[in-house]
Design a protein around this motif. Sequence first.
Motif, PDB file in Angstrom:
ATOM      1  N   SER A   1       0.814  -1.217   0.000  1.00  0.00           N
ATOM      2  CA  SER A   1       0.000   0.000   0.000  1.00  0.00           C
ATOM      3  C   SER A   1       0.847   1.267   0.000  1.00  0.00           C
ATOM      4  O   SER A   1       0.377   2.343  -0.394  1.00  0.00           O
ATOM      5  N   LEU A   2       2.110   1.152   0.426  1.00  0.00           N
ATOM      6  CA  LEU A   2       2.996   2.319   0.426  1.00  0.00           C
ATOM      7  C   LEU A   2       3.386   2.754  -0.982  1.00  0.00           C
ATOM      8  O   LEU A   2       3.995   3.816  -1.147  1.00  0.00           O
ATOM      9  N   VAL A   3       3.049   1.958  -1.992  1.00  0.00           N
ATOM     10  CA  VAL A   3       3.382   2.330  -3.365  1.00  0.00           C
ATOM     11  C   VAL A   3       2.726   3.650  -3.749  1.00  0.00           C
ATOM     12  O   VAL A   3       3.245   4.390  -4.593  1.00  0.00           O
ATOM     13  N   PHE A   4       1.609   3.977  -3.113  1.00  0.00           N
ATOM     14  CA  PHE A   4       0.935   5.232  -3.415  1.00  0.00           C
ATOM     15  C   PHE A   4       1.680   6.433  -2.835  1.00  0.00           C
ATOM     16  O   PHE A   4       1.495   7.564  -3.286  1.00  0.00           O
ATOM     17  N   CYS A   5       2.508   6.204  -1.812  1.00  0.00           N
ATOM     18  CA  CYS A   5       3.300   7.288  -1.219  1.00  0.00           C
ATOM     19  C   CYS A   5       4.577   7.556  -2.012  1.00  0.00           C
ATOM     20  O   CYS A   5       5.108   8.668  -1.962  1.00  0.00           O
ATOM     21  N   ALA A   6       5.081   6.540  -2.716  1.00  0.00           N
ATOM     22  CA  ALA A   6       6.382   6.649  -3.364  1.00  0.00           C
ATOM     23  C   ALA A   6       6.474   7.822  -4.342  1.00  0.00           C
ATOM     24  O   ALA A   6       7.443   8.600  -4.289  1.00  0.00           O
ATOM     25  N   PRO A   7       5.510   8.007  -5.249  1.00  0.00           N
ATOM     26  CA  PRO A   7       5.632   9.155  -6.163  1.00  0.00           C
ATOM     27  C   PRO A   7       5.616  10.497  -5.437  1.00  0.00           C
ATOM     28  O   PRO A   7       6.263  11.449  -5.879  1.00  0.00           O
ATOM     29  N   LEU A   8       4.900  10.558  -4.319  1.00  0.00           N
ATOM     30  CA  LEU A   8       4.831  11.816  -3.569  1.00  0.00           C
ATOM     31  C   LEU A   8       6.187  12.167  -2.964  1.00  0.00           C
ATOM     32  O   LEU A   8       6.549  13.346  -2.872  1.00  0.00           O
ATOM     33  N   LEU A   9       6.948  11.157  -2.522  1.00  0.00           N
ATOM     34  CA  LEU A   9       8.291  11.410  -1.995  1.00  0.00           C
ATOM     35  C   LEU A   9       9.178  12.029  -3.077  1.00  0.00           C
ATOM     36  O   LEU A   9       9.936  12.962  -2.809  1.00  0.00           O
ATOM     37  N   VAL A  10       9.073  11.496  -4.280  1.00  0.00           N
ATOM     38  CA  VAL A  10       9.899  12.001  -5.370  1.00  0.00           C
ATOM     39  C   VAL A  10       9.492  13.426  -5.726  1.00  0.00           C
ATOM     40  O   VAL A  10      10.341  14.313  -5.881  1.00  0.00           O
TER      41      VAL A  10
END
Length: 266
Positions: free
Chosen positions: A184-193
């Motif tokens: 579910s953390l995959v949705f956070c990954a682009p936001l970090l970038v």
Amino acid sequence: MIGAEDWSRRDKTALAAVLGGAFVLRLVYLTEYVRSLPFVDGPVGDSTIYLEQAFHVARGEFGDATLLAMSPLYGYLLYLAGAPEDLLTPIGLQLLFGVASTGLLFAAVRSRFGLGAAVATSALFSTYGAVLFLESKLLSDSLGLLLIIAAQVAYLSPGFRRGHVGISLAAGLVAGLAVLARASLVFCAPLLVVAAFVPWTAAEPVGARARIRRATLLGLGLGAVLLFNGLWTQHHSGLFVPVVLVSQTLERASGDAGRSDSIHDL
């Protein structure tokens, strides 16, 4: 740790007290949990699927549907910790993950908001019932939480802020591992970038070149982990699955329900 070189004796004493308290609390909790509740020897729900993952990893079946349909990294951890034969060691390890997460939170908050906020945050996290509940089950939450907090520690460090190559890449690699531990953390990954590209304050002292470098390296590290997992799954299953492949693998898993290759045959 973030800025460990400028920590005072008071900071280090507070950290030691926080870690000691977190450890003792978890030790008492685990002792009573094992004595009073049946869930260590009789895992239920998603725990059974993660145990299936460990079973197939032990057999070298890295393309099994359970490793494609559920966050895969935790299954490998369970195998390394002795599951499915040993169920207590992984839970003890997860409680240590909780202690480590407490220390990482302390370091991250202290660097931004000071000692008082760090102690309060660590105490609230360490005594939050849901955290202890998840740590004591065979679930991937504790591993995913530890990894994403570690990624945030690197993300908030002065080195990342300046676009240091090693720290920026490490933040991405650890964030990628966190995604594999908790899909579910995959949705956070682009936001970090994306957040790494933009100034973090109105008077951001870091130039555009450093921001582009840190965001690019973060993305490369994160992408490298997911690409490796996709190539790994393709090699073993014929399907390129960077994180999870829900619809198809659940169908396959249902179709495999009648086979004998199961942990229940041990």
